[in-house]
Motif scaffolding. Structure first.
Motif, PDB file in Angstrom:
ATOM      1  N   ALA A 197       0.748  -1.367   0.146  1.00  0.00           N
ATOM      2  CA  ALA A 197      -0.073   0.124   0.086  1.00  0.00           C
ATOM      3  C   ALA A 197       0.916   1.343   0.018  1.00  0.00           C
ATOM      4  CB  ALA A 197      -1.096  -0.054   1.290  1.00  0.00           C
ATOM      5  N   ARG A 198       1.994   1.301   0.764  1.00  0.00           N
ATOM      6  CA  ARG A 198       2.623   2.340   0.849  1.00  0.00           C
ATOM      7  C   ARG A 198       3.385   2.858  -0.509  1.00  0.00           C
ATOM      8  NH1 ARG A 198       8.199   2.471   1.889  1.00  0.00           N
ATOM      9  NH2 ARG A 198       7.747   0.276   2.631  1.00  0.00           N
ATOM     10  N   ARG A 199       4.143   1.750  -0.895  1.00  0.00           N
ATOM     11  CA  ARG A 199       4.891   1.719  -2.122  1.00  0.00           C
ATOM     12  C   ARG A 199       4.160   2.100  -3.377  1.00  0.00           C
ATOM     13  NH1 ARG A 199       9.960   0.049  -2.854  1.00  0.00           N
ATOM     14  NH2 ARG A 199       9.409  -0.767  -4.877  1.00  0.00           N
ATOM     15  N   LEU A 200       2.892   1.727  -3.536  1.00  0.00           N
ATOM     16  CA  LEU A 200       1.908   2.085  -4.545  1.00  0.00           C
ATOM     17  C   LEU A 200       1.571   3.483  -4.629  1.00  0.00           C
ATOM     18  CD1 LEU A 200      -0.329  -0.992  -5.115  1.00  0.00           C
ATOM     19  CD2 LEU A 200       1.579  -0.258  -6.475  1.00  0.00           C
ATOM     20  N   LYS A 201       1.199   3.949  -3.036  1.00  0.00           N
ATOM     21  CA  LYS A 201       0.731   5.412  -3.185  1.00  0.00           C
ATOM     22  C   LYS A 201       1.894   6.311  -3.201  1.00  0.00           C
ATOM     23  CE  LYS A 201      -1.994   8.506  -2.322  1.00  0.00           C
ATOM     24  NZ  LYS A 201      -3.151   8.835  -3.410  1.00  0.00           N
ATOM     25  N   GLU A 202       3.160   5.722  -2.865  1.00  0.00           N
ATOM     26  CA  GLU A 202       4.327   6.775  -3.027  1.00  0.00           C
ATOM     27  C   GLU A 202       4.571   6.713  -4.497  1.00  0.00           C
ATOM     28  OE1 GLU A 202       7.704   4.654  -1.112  1.00  0.00           O
ATOM     29  OE2 GLU A 202       7.163   5.557   0.887  1.00  0.00           O
ATOM     30  N   ALA A 203       4.488   5.808  -5.503  1.00  0.00           N
ATOM     31  CA  ALA A 203       4.683   5.764  -6.937  1.00  0.00           C
ATOM     32  C   ALA A 203       3.614   6.959  -7.554  1.00  0.00           C
ATOM     33  CB  ALA A 203       4.333   4.522  -7.374  1.00  0.00           C
ATOM     34  N   GLN A 204       2.465   6.926  -6.928  1.00  0.00           N
ATOM     35  CA  GLN A 204       1.522   7.999  -7.481  1.00  0.00           C
ATOM     36  C   GLN A 204       1.938   9.237  -7.150  1.00  0.00           C
ATOM     37  OE1 GLN A 204      -2.156   6.206  -6.003  1.00  0.00           O
ATOM     38  NE2 GLN A 204      -2.878   5.814  -7.936  1.00  0.00           N
ATOM     39  N   ASN A 205       2.428   9.347  -5.903  1.00  0.00           N
ATOM     40  CA  ASN A 205       2.602  10.809  -5.320  1.00  0.00           C
ATOM     41  C   ASN A 205       4.411  11.196  -5.832  1.00  0.00           C
ATOM     42  OD1 ASN A 205       0.410  10.841  -3.841  1.00  0.00           O
ATOM     43  ND2 ASN A 205       1.736   9.975  -1.841  1.00  0.00           N
ATOM     44  N   THR A 206       5.054  10.328  -6.246  1.00  0.00           N
ATOM     45  CA  THR A 206       6.373  10.729  -6.548  1.00  0.00           C
ATOM     46  C   THR A 206       6.653  10.963  -8.055  1.00  0.00           C
ATOM     47  OG1 THR A 206       7.272   9.746  -4.740  1.00  0.00           O
ATOM     48  CG2 THR A 206       8.822  10.040  -6.418  1.00  0.00           C
ATOM     49  N   ALA A 207       6.117   9.920  -8.933  1.00  0.00           N
ATOM     50  CA  ALA A 207       6.400   9.744 -10.269  1.00  0.00           C
ATOM     51  C   ALA A 207       5.294  10.597 -11.007  1.00  0.00           C
ATOM     52  CB  ALA A 207       6.545   8.460 -10.621  1.00  0.00           C
ATOM     53  N   ALA A 208       5.750  11.314 -12.119  1.00  0.00           N
ATOM     54  CA  ALA A 208       4.673  11.734 -13.255  1.00  0.00           C
ATOM     55  C   ALA A 208       4.217  10.542 -13.951  1.00  0.00           C
ATOM     56  CB  ALA A 208       5.458  12.845 -14.042  1.00  0.00           C
ATOM     57  N   MET A 209       3.328   9.848 -13.634  1.00  0.00           N
ATOM     58  CA  MET A 209       2.996   8.796 -14.236  1.00  0.00           C
ATOM     59  C   MET A 209       1.984   8.960 -15.242  1.00  0.00           C
ATOM     60  SD  MET A 209       2.111   4.974 -12.185  1.00  0.00           S
ATOM     61  CE  MET A 209       0.824   5.641 -11.328  1.00  0.00           C
ATOM     62  N   LEU A 210       2.292   8.373 -16.249  1.00  0.00           N
ATOM     63  CA  LEU A 210       1.177   8.264 -17.284  1.00  0.00           C
ATOM     64  C   LEU A 210       1.163   6.800 -17.832  1.00  0.00           C
ATOM     65  CD1 LEU A 210       2.077  11.391 -19.567  1.00  0.00           C
ATOM     66  CD2 LEU A 210       0.342  11.184 -17.735  1.00  0.00           C
ATOM     67  N   THR A 211       0.123   6.447 -18.862  1.00  0.00           N
ATOM     68  CA  THR A 211       0.034   5.303 -19.353  1.00  0.00           C
ATOM     69  C   THR A 211      -0.387   5.378 -20.696  1.00  0.00           C
ATOM     70  OG1 THR A 211      -0.962   4.331 -17.259  1.00  0.00           O
ATOM     71  CG2 THR A 211      -1.206   2.900 -19.288  1.00  0.00           C
ATOM     72  N   THR A 212       0.203   4.701 -21.657  1.00  0.00           N
ATOM     73  CA  THR A 212       0.002   4.794 -23.347  1.00  0.00           C
ATOM     74  C   THR A 212      -0.363   3.108 -23.579  1.00  0.00           C
ATOM     75  OG1 THR A 212       0.946   5.132 -25.329  1.00  0.00           O
ATOM     76  CG2 THR A 212       2.195   4.265 -23.658  1.00  0.00           C
ATOM     77  N   TYR A 213      -1.435   3.070 -24.636  1.00  0.00           N
ATOM     78  CA  TYR A 213      -2.081   1.797 -24.906  1.00  0.00           C
ATOM     79  C   TYR A 213      -1.722   1.406 -26.365  1.00  0.00           C
ATOM     80  CZ  TYR A 213      -4.551   3.036 -20.510  1.00  0.00           C
ATOM     81  OH  TYR A 213      -4.674   3.202 -19.331  1.00  0.00           O
TER      82      TYR A 213
END
Length: 413
Positions: A197-213
């Motif tokens: 839970a902590r690492r997934l939330k950190e990933a959202q808070n830290t990285a500028a995360m985008l997804t391409t399909y």
């Protein structure tokens, strides 16, 4: 003669664990290498064997207590030595002082705990001692142990936070009717689940995360599997699956787009001239990501064998820290559960993760004709701080091309 039972090396970057379960109790006879207890870290579960045959003389670290590397867990009396009483946090010579009622009052123990006698829900001795030294009461610390028990790390966390009055509090849970409450069950999150839970939330808070399909026609891969699966199994002793094709396709694409195989370290970008491929595996206790090391240098059979071995170890809870360290890119296969489309979350500090999905026949236009083709949606989530949109799209297109025409992998095209 007594032999110490200590916390084994837990792995790189792991410095503490929680005593999850004791399989033996003080006074029990144990054999050499017999499992005494189970430690739970934020990544794996570690079993601790007995270093010698004899009697479990003393349990030092109780269930729910947090321990560091090489910390004393218990003592084994070799031979016929009589077991000693369970130890408190202080040496035996200090035991009467430890049990004085005035000290229990200072640590906030309730009167029904019995004048200094320990109970299953009593706070960890190391936590009580630290609270005394720092002048904290039970109201100042939020317990994370079993049944709300206060552990040493809870006290350390409290010392590193602002005063309770100033600390932000989580939103209260919505009211639940008495009828519903009687049918609910409250279970403490495991360290692994808390870390996920902590690492997934950190990933959202830290990285500028985008997804391409994108989508891929799996017909060519399926044809190869059907043609060579029996011969492959006979020669290599392992089945030819889809995952080895995806691993090889990703390794091929990572060579062209190295940003997806890199990570950010402060103000530096660390480029990996190797591919340690993480393969997400669902287990009863949560999602784990064992790593196929040097996947770019391995053949199909070697990759299939490694993935099969890691999958069995994951399901049996036998993964070691070494099995899950050092991944540079991750593949997550939600298709095995029937997922048609999803957006995977990054596995920090990696900058890319590929999501595989269910293969489903769909009408596609091929050479001007509408035909049914086995299609799969692909999703690449990436850290936009390091990977540009052009690079992300190029990576996914290269994966698509390699899967739709696997000959490109052989010719490095």
């Amino acid at each position: 003669m007594s032999t110490d039972v200590r916390v084994p090396t837990l792995g790189e970057s792991v410095t503490e664990a929680t005593v999850a379960t004791w399989f033996k109790k003080a006074g029990d006879t144990v054999a050499a290498d017999e499992m005494l207890c189970e430690l739970e870290t934020d990544k794996v579960t570690v079993e601790v064997p007995s270093p010698a045959a004899g009697t479990l003389e003393e349990i030092v670290a109780d269930e729910g207590e947090t321990v560091g590397v090489d910390a004393l867990l218990a003592k084994i009396a070799e031979g016929d030595a009589k077991p000693a009483a369970k130890k408190d946090d202080e040496p035996k010579a200090e035991a009467p002082k430890e049990k004085q009622p005035t000290e229990e009052e200072r640590t906030g123990a309730s009167s029904d705990e019995g004048k200094g006698e320990r109970t299953d829900t009593e706070d960890a001795p190391s936590a009580k001692k630290l609270m005394e030294e720092k002048g904290l009461s039970k109201d100042d610390v939020s317990g994370s142990g079993k049944d709300g028990r206060i552990m040493k790390e809870d006290v350390l966390n409290a010392l590193g936070k602002p005063a309770a009055a100033d600390a932000p509090k989580p939103a209260p849970r919505a009211p639940v009717s008495a009828d519903d409450a009687s049918r609910e069950e409250r279970v403490k999150m495991t360290r692994l689940r808390q870390t996920i839970a902590r690492r997934l939330k950190e990933a959202q808070n830290t990285a500028a995360m985008l997804t391409t399909y994108n989508e891929v026609d799996m017909g060519a891969v399926m044809d190869i599997r059907n043609e060579y699966k029996d011969l492959f199994l006979k020669k290599h002793g392992v089945k030819l699956g889809f995952m080895s094709f995806f691993v090889k396709a990703c390794c091929h694409a990572l060579k062209e787009v190295p940003d997806v195989n890199a990570e950010i370290d402060g103000t530096d970008v660390v480029y990996k001239n190797y591919v340690h491929m993480g393969v997400a595996v669902g287990t009863p206790t949560g999602l784990v990501v064992p790593v196929v090391r040097n996947a770019d240098q391995r053949g199909f059979a070697d990759i299939e064998k490694e993935i099969g071995d890691l999958g069995v170890k994951a399901r049996d809870g036998k993964l070691s820290m070494a099995d899950m360290q050092g991944g540079s890119f991750t593949i997550s296969n939600g298709g095995v559960y029937g997922s048609l489309m999803s957006s995977p979350i990054l596995n920090p500090p990696q900058s890319g993760i590929l999501g595989m999905h269910k293969i489903q026949e769909r009408p596609m236009v091929v050479n001007g004709q509408i035909v049914a083709r086995p299609m799969m949606y692909l999703a690449l989530s990436y850290d936009h701080r390091i990977v540009d949109g052009k690079g992300a799209v190029t990576f996914l297109v290269r994966v698509k091309e390699a899967l739709e025409d696997p000959r490109r992998l052989l010719m490095d095209l």
